[in-house]
Scaffold this active site. Structure first.
Site, short mmCIF file in Angstrom:
data_model
loop_
_atom_site.label_atom_id
_atom_site.label_comp_id
_atom_site.label_asym_id
_atom_site.label_seq_id
_atom_site.Cartn_x
_atom_site.Cartn_y
_atom_site.Cartn_z
N CYS A 169 -7.13 -28.54 12.10
CA CYS A 169 -8.41 -29.15 12.04
C CYS A 169 -8.27 -30.63 11.69
CB CYS A 169 -9.29 -28.80 10.98
SG CYS A 169 -10.03 -27.10 10.87
N CYS B 158 -12.55 -28.89 6.81
CA CYS B 158 -11.11 -28.35 6.69
C CYS B 158 -10.14 -29.23 6.82
CB CYS B 158 -11.08 -26.98 7.73
SG CYS B 158 -9.63 -26.30 7.31
N ASP C 32 0.92 -1.24 0.04
CA ASP C 32 0.00 0.06 0.08
C ASP C 32 0.83 1.29 -0.03
OD1 ASP C 32 1.07 0.13 2.42
OD2 ASP C 32 -1.00 -0.01 3.51
N SER C 33 0.29 2.54 -0.06
CA SER C 33 1.27 3.68 -0.29
C SER C 33 1.53 3.88 1.12
CB SER C 33 0.09 4.63 -0.90
OG SER C 33 -0.81 5.27 0.02
N GLY C 34 1.04 3.74 2.33
CA GLY C 34 1.33 4.30 3.64
C GLY C 34 0.21 5.33 4.07
N GLY C 35 -0.54 5.90 2.95
CA GLY C 35 -1.46 6.83 3.26
C GLY C 35 -2.51 6.54 4.48
N ASP D 139 -7.61 -7.66 0.41
CA ASP D 139 -6.72 -7.82 1.50
C ASP D 139 -7.48 -7.47 2.82
OD1 ASP D 139 -5.47 -5.39 3.14
OD2 ASP D 139 -6.44 -4.70 1.43
N HIS E 88 -5.43 -21.88 10.15
CA HIS E 88 -6.87 -22.31 9.64
C HIS E 88 -7.74 -21.08 9.06
CE1 HIS E 88 -10.86 -23.83 9.86
NE2 HIS E 88 -11.08 -22.43 10.21
N CYS F 35 -6.98 -28.47 7.21
CA CYS F 35 -5.60 -27.74 7.71
C CYS F 35 -5.02 -28.40 8.85
CB CYS F 35 -5.85 -26.32 8.10
SG CYS F 35 -6.60 -25.81 9.64
#
Lengths: 350, 350
Positions: free
Chosen positions: B288, B283, B72-75, B245, B314, B285
């Site tokens: 699990c 799941c 990201d830009s940091g803004g 994100d 998870h 993972c």
């Protein structure tokens, strides 16, 4: 040989106090070469409770470790962590360090808890007194430890757990001899040396091993509890010890201290902040193969979990590599030479 | 397609604020199915500094992630975390939230830092104002964001980074239109929708996407910044969003909250303390497959690192599975049906 597999000795057990070696998954421990792990009876009895672990299928299943496990008796924590309220030959009465509740630990209860947990190797309840206590107190503790060892042996119901007797007696030869002589007739399948690495200087510990280990049967595993630094482990192997456990690799790892082939490295030092080189060029763990010292230092500076994870992993790999090399050196009869070489390299390490 | 590989969309980027997705190793992220990760310019500029990351070979090498990265830009952090001292068309002047030092962020500096970090996709500096600001302030922020977007485009030196423009304008259709119209002539290779999921109700966010996304070119990735819950992601994919994100899978994981096929599970609840069943039977993972809810709850009760590690893993697997299923549903033209089915199952999830 245990119900969950063979343990080649000398072996080092990573410490999984609360049924988890802090920050590491069982697969990571196996990849590091760990054969056996330790879990703490006192901590697990308080939380989540040994009956619950039993009802959930025992410690192996609970923590997803299908290799051998050793549990301690809980005695050490009762005498160090908890507030001891009353102690006699019958039992210890103490307050939980978590919620202050009043609890008891007797030899019979220590065995019952450890049978619930279901480890492969279990320990007798012993009385742990400060190493600088007077001779009279030390001897009384030795005698109570012997008394309790017999009661532990008698209390065993399960036949699939190897119960270890614990030799006490501080750094005093006569007391260690008294303790060993008291335990040997009980004929334990393994013997531990307790009450060391509790503040005495390393040479005192080594001297104590010099006169204690020869009194323990050569055909049974000999376990030095709670030890130690890499140098301690080499010195103890030279003196006949087979089994070790210590929080040092993971605790120091969480605190940004790494054991390396060149000696200890403290990653918080500013000197590492721009260092592109690996933590230990002779190590093939994930931390060393994939990252720079600068990155590892950044993780600790930024309080990122990955720092403790990577350094716990590295130190665990380091300790397992050390005992693997010691096994080879013992087999080849070159352990004295191995000791000289390693200690020279780590001359700054204590 | 990025210099570090193809990203299939819709895609969800785990957030690696300080060049590490908290608690997870890159291999674990890959196994979970993550294709691309996000790192935060503001945080990395403060610590360890973008020049250092550049000198150490860039962000990919620094954090050992060889797949695509977006910064990201940091803004957003300058306007939320830092103490803003002065803001004009030229730049933002602010104090670091770590040590209070006085720093500046201009469009040119935001690009320079992101070129030092070397991510595959980088973001224009935008002005982030509270969503409940008055119309005048919101419009001024849109216009400044457009002005800064041009300057960011002009400031680019590297040709191997895809610079995204960011559409602002709160939940107001006219302002979103104004923002999009200002950015389109700059011809960015990707467009982000910023300023959502900052406190408005989900229906308002969805309505904003309804009138914003159609204004962005269909042949460029459309990225909804900082979003969101599983339901938000499904709704946004239905409205044409390609990229997401959010800290939610890892942050909630650290706080004992798991996303599961049956809705959210809060592992601190006492109900799980004796529960032998897996966290999510659907799941595969490690958390699990290997552990009971009782064990996972025990880890959190005992403040063991493995709890946050396993639940972050998870939740990351859950999010990656969600976007994988969304890709299939989009391909098959069944995304509306997929949405209905999933939302019915998670009716308690928000």
């Amino acid at each position: 040989m245990t119900p969950h597999g063979v343990v080649q000795t000398p072996a080092f057990m990573p410490v999984g106090t609360l049924a988890t070696v802090k920050g590491l998954l069982p697969d990571q421990l196996k990849q590091a070469g760990a054969q056996m792990v330790l879990a703490n009876t006192y901590h697990l009895a308080l939380r989540p409770g040994s009956e619950l672990v039993r009802d959930l299928g025992g410690l192996h299943r609970f923590m997803d470790w299908d290799g051998p496990i050793l549990t301690d008796s809980g005695g050490f924590q009762v005498f160090s962590l908890a507030k001891l309220r009353k102690l006699d030959d019958e039992k210890a009465v103490f307050r939980s360090h978590i919620d202050g509740s009043l609890l008891e630990l007797s030899p019979e209860r220590a065995i019952q808890i450890q049978e619930d947990l279901g480890a492969d190797c279990i320990m007798c309840l012993d009385e742990c007194v400060p190493a600088d206590d007077n001779q009279e107190r030390l001897q009384a503790a030795v005698d109570r430890t012997t008394l309790w060892a017999k009661r532990c042996r008698d209390a065993q119901q399960r036949t699939d757990q190897a119960l270890f007797g614990i030799v006490q007696g501080g750094i005093d030869e006569a007391l260690r001899t008294r303790s060993a002589k008291g335990l040997l007739p009980i004929d334990f399948p393994g013997y531990a040396v307790g009450g060391l690495s509790v503040g005495e200087a390393p040479p005192e510990m080594y001297k104590t091993l010099d006169f204690t280990v020869p009194q323990l049967p050569m055909d049974r595993p000999r376990y030095l509890m709670g030890v130690g630094t890499p140098a301690d482990i080499i010195e103890a192997v030279c003196r006949g010890i087979d089994l070790f456990d210590c929080v040092m690799p993971t605790r120091n790892g969480r605190n940004a201290m790494a054991f390396t082939s060149g000696g200890p490295v403290r990653l918080r030092n500013t000197i590492h902040s721009t260092d592109e080189s690996p933590l230990d060029p002779q190590c093939d763990c994930t931390a060393c193969r994939r990252y720079s010292r600068a990155y590892l230092r950044h993780l600790f500076a930024a309080k990122e979990m990955l720092g403790p994870i990577l350094l716990s992993l590295h130190n665990t790999v380091f300790y397992q590599k050390l005992v693997r090399e010691l096994r080879i050196a013992v087999n080849n009869g070159t352990v004295t030479q191995f000791r000289a070489n390693q200690l020279a390299r780590w001359n700054s390490q204590s």
